[in-house]
Design a protein around this motif. Structure first.
Motif, PDB file in Angstrom:
ATOM      1  N   ASP A 158       0.806  -1.227   0.000  1.00  0.00           N
ATOM      2  CA  ASP A 158       0.000   0.000   0.000  1.00  0.00           C
ATOM      3  C   ASP A 158       0.836   1.272   0.000  1.00  0.00           C
ATOM      4  O   ASP A 158       0.383   2.311  -0.494  1.00  0.00           O
ATOM      5  N   ASN A 159       2.066   1.196   0.540  1.00  0.00           N
ATOM      6  CA  ASN A 159       2.806   2.432   0.790  1.00  0.00           C
ATOM      7  C   ASN A 159       4.224   2.488   0.223  1.00  0.00           C
ATOM      8  O   ASN A 159       4.800   3.580   0.173  1.00  0.00           O
ATOM      9  N   CYS A 160       4.787   1.360  -0.163  1.00  0.00           N
ATOM     10  CA  CYS A 160       6.217   1.355  -0.482  1.00  0.00           C
ATOM     11  C   CYS A 160       6.545   1.087  -1.950  1.00  0.00           C
ATOM     12  O   CYS A 160       7.722   1.082  -2.310  1.00  0.00           O
ATOM     13  N   VAL A 161       5.546   0.855  -2.790  1.00  0.00           N
ATOM     14  CA  VAL A 161       5.830   0.543  -4.188  1.00  0.00           C
ATOM     15  C   VAL A 161       6.273   1.787  -4.950  1.00  0.00           C
ATOM     16  O   VAL A 161       7.337   1.793  -5.591  1.00  0.00           O
ATOM     17  N   GLU A 162       5.486   2.835  -4.888  1.00  0.00           N
ATOM     18  CA  GLU A 162       5.804   4.041  -5.662  1.00  0.00           C
ATOM     19  C   GLU A 162       7.123   4.670  -5.222  1.00  0.00           C
ATOM     20  O   GLU A 162       7.842   5.248  -6.046  1.00  0.00           O
ATOM     21  N   ARG A 163       7.457   4.536  -3.942  1.00  0.00           N
ATOM     22  CA  ARG A 163       8.692   5.151  -3.466  1.00  0.00           C
ATOM     23  C   ARG A 163       9.941   4.400  -3.949  1.00  0.00           C
ATOM     24  O   ARG A 163      11.069   4.872  -3.750  1.00  0.00           O
ATOM     25  N   LEU A 164       9.774   3.261  -4.612  1.00  0.00           N
ATOM     26  CA  LEU A 164      10.920   2.600  -5.223  1.00  0.00           C
ATOM     27  C   LEU A 164      11.585   3.497  -6.259  1.00  0.00           C
ATOM     28  O   LEU A 164      12.789   3.375  -6.508  1.00  0.00           O
ATOM     29  N   ALA A 165      10.819   4.413  -6.852  1.00  0.00           N
ATOM     30  CA  ALA A 165      11.394   5.360  -7.809  1.00  0.00           C
ATOM     31  C   ALA A 165      12.467   6.213  -7.141  1.00  0.00           C
ATOM     32  O   ALA A 165      13.466   6.594  -7.769  1.00  0.00           O
ATOM     33  N   VAL A 166      12.262   6.519  -5.853  1.00  0.00           N
ATOM     34  CA  VAL A 166      13.264   7.290  -5.102  1.00  0.00           C
ATOM     35  C   VAL A 166      14.515   6.450  -4.906  1.00  0.00           C
ATOM     36  O   VAL A 166      15.646   6.947  -5.041  1.00  0.00           O
ATOM     37  N   ASP A 167      14.348   5.172  -4.588  1.00  0.00           N
ATOM     38  CA  ASP A 167      15.505   4.274  -4.467  1.00  0.00           C
ATOM     39  C   ASP A 167      16.288   4.219  -5.771  1.00  0.00           C
ATOM     40  O   ASP A 167      17.528   4.253  -5.772  1.00  0.00           O
ATOM     41  N   HIS A 168      15.563   4.132  -6.884  1.00  0.00           N
ATOM     42  CA  HIS A 168      16.222   4.073  -8.194  1.00  0.00           C
ATOM     43  C   HIS A 168      17.009   5.353  -8.449  1.00  0.00           C
ATOM     44  O   HIS A 168      18.136   5.316  -8.964  1.00  0.00           O
ATOM     45  N   TRP A 169      16.420   6.475  -8.082  1.00  0.00           N
ATOM     46  CA  TRP A 169      17.089   7.773  -8.289  1.00  0.00           C
ATOM     47  C   TRP A 169      18.365   7.859  -7.454  1.00  0.00           C
ATOM     48  O   TRP A 169      19.414   8.279  -7.944  1.00  0.00           O
ATOM     49  N   HIS A 170      18.273   7.414  -6.195  1.00  0.00           N
ATOM     50  CA  HIS A 170      19.455   7.432  -5.330  1.00  0.00           C
ATOM     51  C   HIS A 170      20.546   6.506  -5.868  1.00  0.00           C
ATOM     52  O   HIS A 170      21.726   6.852  -5.875  1.00  0.00           O
ATOM     53  N   ALA A 171      20.136   5.295  -6.289  1.00  0.00           N
ATOM     54  CA  ALA A 171      21.101   4.334  -6.809  1.00  0.00           C
ATOM     55  C   ALA A 171      21.816   4.855  -8.054  1.00  0.00           C
ATOM     56  O   ALA A 171      23.030   4.720  -8.209  1.00  0.00           O
ATOM     57  N   LYS A 172      21.043   5.497  -8.932  1.00  0.00           N
ATOM     58  CA  LYS A 172      21.644   6.041 -10.151  1.00  0.00           C
ATOM     59  C   LYS A 172      22.595   7.187  -9.822  1.00  0.00           C
ATOM     60  O   LYS A 172      23.669   7.320 -10.427  1.00  0.00           O
ATOM     61  N   LYS A 173      22.214   7.997  -8.848  1.00  0.00           N
ATOM     62  CA  LYS A 173      23.072   9.114  -8.436  1.00  0.00           C
ATOM     63  C   LYS A 173      24.386   8.610  -7.862  1.00  0.00           C
ATOM     64  O   LYS A 173      25.461   9.144  -8.164  1.00  0.00           O
ATOM     65  N   ILE A 174      24.298   7.584  -7.019  1.00  0.00           N
ATOM     66  CA  ILE A 174      25.512   7.008  -6.435  1.00  0.00           C
ATOM     67  C   ILE A 174      26.371   6.377  -7.530  1.00  0.00           C
ATOM     68  O   ILE A 174      27.595   6.546  -7.560  1.00  0.00           O
ATOM     69  N   GLY A 175      25.709   5.648  -8.434  1.00  0.00           N
ATOM     70  CA  GLY A 175      26.449   5.013  -9.524  1.00  0.00           C
ATOM     71  C   GLY A 175      27.165   6.030 -10.396  1.00  0.00           C
ATOM     72  O   GLY A 175      28.335   5.838 -10.762  1.00  0.00           O
ATOM     73  N   ASN A 176      26.495   7.109 -10.718  1.00  0.00           N
ATOM     74  CA  ASN A 176      27.117   8.160 -11.529  1.00  0.00           C
ATOM     75  C   ASN A 176      28.271   8.801 -10.786  1.00  0.00           C
ATOM     76  O   ASN A 176      29.309   9.140 -11.373  1.00  0.00           O
ATOM     77  N   GLY A 177      28.102   8.962  -9.478  1.00  0.00           N
ATOM     78  CA  GLY A 177      29.172   9.564  -8.680  1.00  0.00           C
ATOM     79  C   GLY A 177      30.413   8.692  -8.641  1.00  0.00           C
ATOM     80  O   GLY A 177      31.538   9.171  -8.752  1.00  0.00           O
ATOM     81  N   ILE A 178      30.192   7.386  -8.525  1.00  0.00           N
ATOM     82  CA  ILE A 178      31.331   6.445  -8.505  1.00  0.00           C
ATOM     83  C   ILE A 178      32.017   6.400  -9.856  1.00  0.00           C
ATOM     84  O   ILE A 178      33.256   6.393  -9.959  1.00  0.00           O
TER      85      ILE A 178
END
Length: 283
Positions: free
Chosen positions: A263-283
């Protein structure tokens, strides 16, 4: 170590990125677990488990669902139930798949099933030319094992979280239908795939006869997985779950975390994806 170094050390904040399995339930999820109405799921009397299973089957466009302790058990239960006591059959899996590499060959250990590898391509799909070559129909001369199930993984863990293209899923769906064999998806992180593609999980699971998905990874629940499929299949799975020790009692306490997650955590996976991509780009 000097005083400045000691002072700096006390201000270091460690963020554990080893896996999405190290997530912990927040206060809202814990509250949902605390307030969960429970019964004995062994007698199918736990209302929260029933709610989770009904919600899951609806999301995936399937007839029924089954709550299990883990995704690994979900994959094993599905393989056994699809075989329906046909020991010695072959299950086609990707050569980089979690089922093949990281599940202790449970299909062989507990069900007498042989896994036949087909190469995973970089996008997580299976090489269709090789799949056609290695697919073995039932042999009237009884010399060979025959293919009775195809398993895929989406998103794909070993290959870095890639999401299988929908066009390929449509192609595979047509193939297995022509061959009259079931298709199982290890969808441990299928909601990540859904958010990435911007389509409901029912679209991703459209051609699958069964799907296992985890609650305890990106969705943030502390335990559990769900297996979906048609009613007759899930009834077989329920019996297999029992034989493997996966039947639980007042499991609504943990199922409530799964309900909250859906009910509450599916849509916020987009935030996880954004963070992961940001970290990956930084590395």
């Amino acid at each position: 170590m000097n005083q400045h170094q000691e002072s700096s050390k006390t201000h270091v904040k460690v963020i554990d990125l080893i896996s999405d399995t190290v997530t912990k339930p927040d206060i809202h999820m814990r509250q949902a677990m605390f307030e969960a109405e429970v019964g004995d799921d062994g007698y199918r009397e736990d209302p929260t488990v029933c709610l989770l299973e009904n919600k899951s089957s609806t999301l995936f466009g399937k007839e029924a669902a089954l709550f299990l302790p883990s995704g690994l058990m979900g994959n094993l239960v599905a393989m056994i139930a699809h075989m329906d006591d046909k020991r010695g059959c072959e299950v086609i899996v990707g050569n980089k798949s979690h089922i093949l590499l990281f599940e202790q060959s449970g299909a062989a250990q507990f069900a007498g099933l042989q896994m036949r590898e087909v190469s995973n391509l970089p996008d997580g799909s299976l090489d269709m030319t090789e799949l056609r070559e290695k697919f073995r129909p039932s042999n009237p001369l009884d010399y060979e094992s025959y293919t009775s199930l195809v398993c895929i993984e989406n998103s794909h863990n070993y290959l870095g979280g890639v999401v299988i293209p929908l066009e390929w899923l449509d192609q595979l769906g047509k193939f297995v239908k022509e061959k009259n064999v079931p298709l199982h998806m290890d969808g441990a992180r299928v909601f990540n795939a859904s958010v990435h593609l911007g389509v409901p999980v029912s679209r991703i699971a459209e051609h699958c006869d069964s799907v296992t998905f985890c609650l305890s990874k990106g969705l943030g629940a502390p335990i559990g997985a769900v297996l979906v499929g048609n009613k007759m299949f899930i009834e077989r799975c329920r019996r297999v779950r029992k034989s493997l020790g996966g039947s639980m009692r007042q499991s609504g306490i943990v199922a409530a975390a799964g309900v909250y997650a859906l009910d509450n955590c599916v849509e916020r996976l987009a935030v996880d994806h954004w963070h992961a991509k940001k970290i990956g780009n930084g590395i």
